[in-house]
Design a protein around this motif. Structure first.
Motif, PDB file in Angstrom:
ATOM      1  N   ASP A 144       0.713  -1.068  -0.019  1.00 25.01           N
ATOM      2  CA  ASP A 144      -0.011  -0.107  -0.013  1.00 25.01           C
ATOM      3  C   ASP A 144       0.772   1.169   0.106  1.00 25.01           C
ATOM      4  O   ASP A 144       1.772   1.530   0.890  1.00 25.01           O
ATOM      5  N   SER A 145       0.572   2.213  -0.852  1.00 28.93           N
ATOM      6  CA  SER A 145       1.546   3.361  -1.201  1.00 28.93           C
ATOM      7  C   SER A 145       1.333   4.062  -0.048  1.00 28.93           C
ATOM      8  O   SER A 145       2.329   5.103   0.305  1.00 28.93           O
ATOM      9  N   ARG A 146       0.339   4.181   0.639  1.00 23.55           N
ATOM     10  CA  ARG A 146       0.259   4.988   1.889  1.00 23.55           C
ATOM     11  C   ARG A 146       1.093   4.383   3.171  1.00 23.55           C
ATOM     12  O   ARG A 146       0.932   5.270   3.993  1.00 23.55           O
ATOM     13  N   GLN A 147       1.614   3.407   3.046  1.00 24.31           N
ATOM     14  CA  GLN A 147       2.344   2.908   4.264  1.00 24.31           C
ATOM     15  C   GLN A 147       3.908   3.123   3.656  1.00 24.31           C
ATOM     16  O   GLN A 147       4.975   2.946   4.229  1.00 24.31           O
ATOM     17  N   LEU A 148       4.248   3.723   2.541  1.00 24.24           N
ATOM     18  CA  LEU A 148       5.576   3.876   2.216  1.00 24.24           C
ATOM     19  C   LEU A 148       6.259   5.020   2.902  1.00 24.24           C
ATOM     20  O   LEU A 148       5.371   6.119   3.273  1.00 24.24           O
ATOM     21  N   SER A 149       7.194   5.095   3.339  1.00 22.80           N
ATOM     22  CA  SER A 149       8.012   6.176   4.285  1.00 22.80           C
ATOM     23  C   SER A 149       8.173   7.153   3.373  1.00 22.80           C
ATOM     24  O   SER A 149       8.043   8.378   4.139  1.00 22.80           O
ATOM     25  N   GLY A 150       8.500   7.295   2.200  1.00 24.38           N
ATOM     26  CA  GLY A 150       8.756   8.579   1.364  1.00 24.38           C
ATOM     27  C   GLY A 150       8.231   8.308  -0.098  1.00 24.38           C
ATOM     28  O   GLY A 150       8.102   7.170  -0.534  1.00 24.38           O
ATOM     29  N   LYS A 151       7.956   9.315  -0.468  1.00 22.04           N
ATOM     30  CA  LYS A 151       7.573   9.401  -1.932  1.00 22.04           C
ATOM     31  C   LYS A 151       8.565   9.590  -2.889  1.00 22.04           C
ATOM     32  O   LYS A 151       9.515  10.527  -2.828  1.00 22.04           O
ATOM     33  N   THR A 152       8.714   8.871  -4.099  1.00 23.58           N
ATOM     34  CA  THR A 152       9.750   9.159  -5.214  1.00 23.58           C
ATOM     35  C   THR A 152       9.115   9.861  -6.066  1.00 23.58           C
ATOM     36  O   THR A 152       8.112   9.782  -6.434  1.00 23.58           O
ATOM     37  N   PRO A 153       9.909  11.260  -6.444  1.00 21.46           N
ATOM     38  CA  PRO A 153       9.366  11.874  -7.484  1.00 21.46           C
ATOM     39  C   PRO A 153       9.123  11.273  -8.882  1.00 21.46           C
ATOM     40  O   PRO A 153       9.892  10.321  -9.226  1.00 21.46           O
ATOM     41  N   LEU A 154       8.228  11.711  -9.701  1.00 14.28           N
ATOM     42  CA  LEU A 154       7.890  11.156 -10.878  1.00 14.28           C
ATOM     43  C   LEU A 154       9.317  11.830 -12.005  1.00 14.28           C
ATOM     44  O   LEU A 154       9.176  13.049 -12.151  1.00 14.28           O
TER      45      LEU A 154
ATOM     46  N   PHE B 118       1.932  15.795 -15.632  1.00 13.41           N
ATOM     47  CA  PHE B 118       2.831  14.846 -14.924  1.00 13.41           C
ATOM     48  C   PHE B 118       4.006  15.821 -14.510  1.00 13.41           C
ATOM     49  O   PHE B 118       5.011  15.645 -14.198  1.00 13.41           O
ATOM     50  N   ASP B 119       4.252  17.076 -15.282  1.00 19.83           N
ATOM     51  CA  ASP B 119       5.177  17.805 -14.898  1.00 19.83           C
ATOM     52  C   ASP B 119       5.414  17.959 -13.283  1.00 19.83           C
ATOM     53  O   ASP B 119       6.534  18.102 -12.996  1.00 19.83           O
ATOM     54  N   ASP B 120       4.728  18.370 -12.724  1.00 20.14           N
ATOM     55  CA  ASP B 120       4.633  18.426 -11.310  1.00 20.14           C
ATOM     56  C   ASP B 120       3.415  17.865 -10.530  1.00 20.14           C
ATOM     57  O   ASP B 120       2.548  18.432  -9.938  1.00 20.14           O
ATOM     58  N   TYR B 121       3.468  16.457 -10.620  1.00 17.10           N
ATOM     59  CA  TYR B 121       2.408  15.551 -10.195  1.00 17.10           C
ATOM     60  C   TYR B 121       2.628  15.613  -8.552  1.00 17.10           C
ATOM     61  O   TYR B 121       3.524  15.557  -7.773  1.00 17.10           O
ATOM     62  N   ASP B 122       1.108  15.656  -8.134  1.00 21.08           N
ATOM     63  CA  ASP B 122       1.088  15.689  -6.662  1.00 21.08           C
ATOM     64  C   ASP B 122       0.503  14.453  -6.148  1.00 21.08           C
ATOM     65  O   ASP B 122      -0.602  13.926  -6.480  1.00 21.08           O
ATOM     66  N   PHE B 123       1.451  13.464  -5.594  1.00 18.71           N
ATOM     67  CA  PHE B 123       1.066  12.067  -5.157  1.00 18.71           C
ATOM     68  C   PHE B 123       0.095  11.840  -4.209  1.00 18.71           C
ATOM     69  O   PHE B 123      -0.371  10.776  -3.667  1.00 18.71           O
TER      70      PHE B 123
ATOM     71  N   ARG C 158      -5.037   2.063 -17.020  1.00 20.36           N
ATOM     72  CA  ARG C 158      -4.592   2.902 -15.763  1.00 20.36           C
ATOM     73  C   ARG C 158      -2.975   2.972 -15.854  1.00 20.36           C
ATOM     74  O   ARG C 158      -2.240   2.217 -16.516  1.00 20.36           O
ATOM     75  N   VAL C 159      -2.482   4.194 -15.294  1.00 18.54           N
ATOM     76  CA  VAL C 159      -1.116   4.439 -15.458  1.00 18.54           C
ATOM     77  C   VAL C 159      -0.446   4.287 -14.127  1.00 18.54           C
ATOM     78  O   VAL C 159      -0.898   5.077 -13.309  1.00 18.54           O
ATOM     79  N   ILE C 160       0.389   3.624 -13.726  1.00 23.22           N
ATOM     80  CA  ILE C 160       0.908   3.152 -12.403  1.00 23.22           C
ATOM     81  C   ILE C 160       2.363   3.442 -12.318  1.00 23.22           C
ATOM     82  O   ILE C 160       3.300   3.215 -13.071  1.00 23.22           O
ATOM     83  N   HIS C 161       2.521   4.343 -11.367  1.00 26.32           N
ATOM     84  CA  HIS C 161       4.081   4.486 -10.941  1.00 26.32           C
ATOM     85  C   HIS C 161       4.477   3.571  -9.817  1.00 26.32           C
ATOM     86  O   HIS C 161       3.998   3.573  -8.891  1.00 26.32           O
ATOM     87  N   ILE C 162       5.437   2.659 -10.610  1.00 28.71           N
ATOM     88  CA  ILE C 162       5.900   1.630  -9.538  1.00 28.71           C
ATOM     89  C   ILE C 162       6.646   1.934  -8.316  1.00 28.71           C
ATOM     90  O   ILE C 162       6.235   1.502  -7.565  1.00 28.71           O
ATOM     91  N   PRO C 163       7.383   3.017  -8.446  1.00 25.74           N
ATOM     92  CA  PRO C 163       8.228   3.244  -7.175  1.00 25.74           C
ATOM     93  C   PRO C 163       7.244   3.478  -6.049  1.00 25.74           C
ATOM     94  O   PRO C 163       7.457   3.330  -4.784  1.00 25.74           O
ATOM     95  N   ASN C 164       6.299   4.323  -6.388  1.00 27.71           N
ATOM     96  CA  ASN C 164       5.219   4.711  -5.320  1.00 27.71           C
ATOM     97  C   ASN C 164       3.972   3.655  -5.201  1.00 27.71           C
ATOM     98  O   ASN C 164       3.094   3.945  -4.463  1.00 27.71           O
TER      99      ASN C 164
END
Length: 291
Positions: free
Chosen positions: A44-54, A226-231, A168-174
């Motif tokens: 679950d992305s909500r449990q990740l300690s930090g967000k990786t920028p796109l 996606f230039d400044d995406y808000d995760f 669906r477009v999924i950002h894998i790191p997050n």
């Protein structure tokens, strides 16, 4: 005089019977399997300690989700994915490379991290489809087929195809869904009875490809976001998987099977049924006895 009336009545009712029998209506439906059957659960992305920028331009991998019985061939899904690849590569500012995940990979149930490692991709685009086709022929057109020649030259069968692509477009790191859109296509053609099956297959292919292109248009128009995406606005992949699995469990129409229904006039097989024919037969016997 009476005999002529009864003969005429027989001819009229028999004609309606034939018209009823000549009419046919076919419905065919198919849809992708739930995404969770192909991709392993993600954290679950909500449990990740930090967000990786796109990071842009991004490397992309496309996953086409088949149905359980492959009635829409994988070659069709591959063709649609290849055309989407061309659409994305036309925007080098946002997309650096595009790969298409092979059928063998998804058959073995792959994880997002495995896709990232094998295809060097930070973005996964998943494509799920649903398609409904209906072919119908009026009684009059069916009578033309009775002449045999009509099977080959009379375009009396109408084929309507409705196709939907859920992308669906999924950002894998997050482990986050950062974009979702639906591509659609509606088309209708006429065919002869002889070429009906081939036309249905051709329209199925064209419908899937066109609906995927429609999704591609929506995606390319949204790339600037996606230039400044808000995760904080992203949907966790785990939530998507749960919703997708629930839809599959509910047994939505055409979600996991290819269904063909041949519907003909009931009640004796024609427009009036068996009872009127029996009445006519009794009347004819009565006239014969009077004679």
């Amino acid at each position: 005089m009476r005999s002529r009336i009864f003969v005429a009545l027989c001819i009229v009712i028999a004609s309606f019977q034939t018209l009823g029998c000549a009419h046919h209506d076919h419905a065919i439906s198919s849809a992708s399997r739930p995404l969770g059957e192909l991709i392993q659960p993600a954290k679950d992305s909500r449990q990740l300690s930090g967000k990786t920028p796109l990071a842009l331009p991004a490397s992309v991998a496309i996953v086409s989700v088949p149905d359980r019985t492959n009635h829409v061939p994988n070659t069709t899904l591959r063709l649609a994915a290849t055309n989407l690849k061309k659409q994305l590569l036309a925007y080098p500012k946002y997309v650096s490379s595009v790969s298409i995940v092979t059928e063998d990979e998804i058959n073995n149930k792959i994880s997002l991290e495995q896709i990232r490692a094998v295809y060097s991709a930070d973005i996964v685009v998943t494509l799920s489809y649903q398609q409904d086709q209906r072919s119908s022929q009026s009684g009059a057109a069916g009578l033309m087929d009775a002449a045999i020649v009509g099977n080959f030259v009379v375009p009396g069968v109408q084929i309507t195809t409705s196709s939907i692509i859920d992308g669906r477009v999924i950002h894998i790191p997050n482990n986050a869904v950062i974009f979702r859109a639906t591509g659609t296509d509606e088309r209708s053609v006429h065919s002869t009875s002889y070429s009906e099956n081939g036309t249905i297959l051709e329209e199925s292919i064209n419908g899937i490809v066109a609906a995927t292109a429609d999704f591609g248009n929506a995606l390319t128009k949204a790339l600037t976001k996606f230039d400044d995406y808000d995760f904080s606005q992203a949907v966790p992949v785990s939530a998507l998987m749960a919703a997708n699995a629930a839809d599959g469990a509910k047994g939505k129409p055409a979600n996991d099977y290819w269904k063909k229904v041949d519907t003909y006039k009931s009640g004796g097989g024609g427009a009036f049924g068996l009872a009127p024919l029996l009445m006519v037969a009794c009347a004819c016997l009565a006239v014969r006895r009077r004679r």
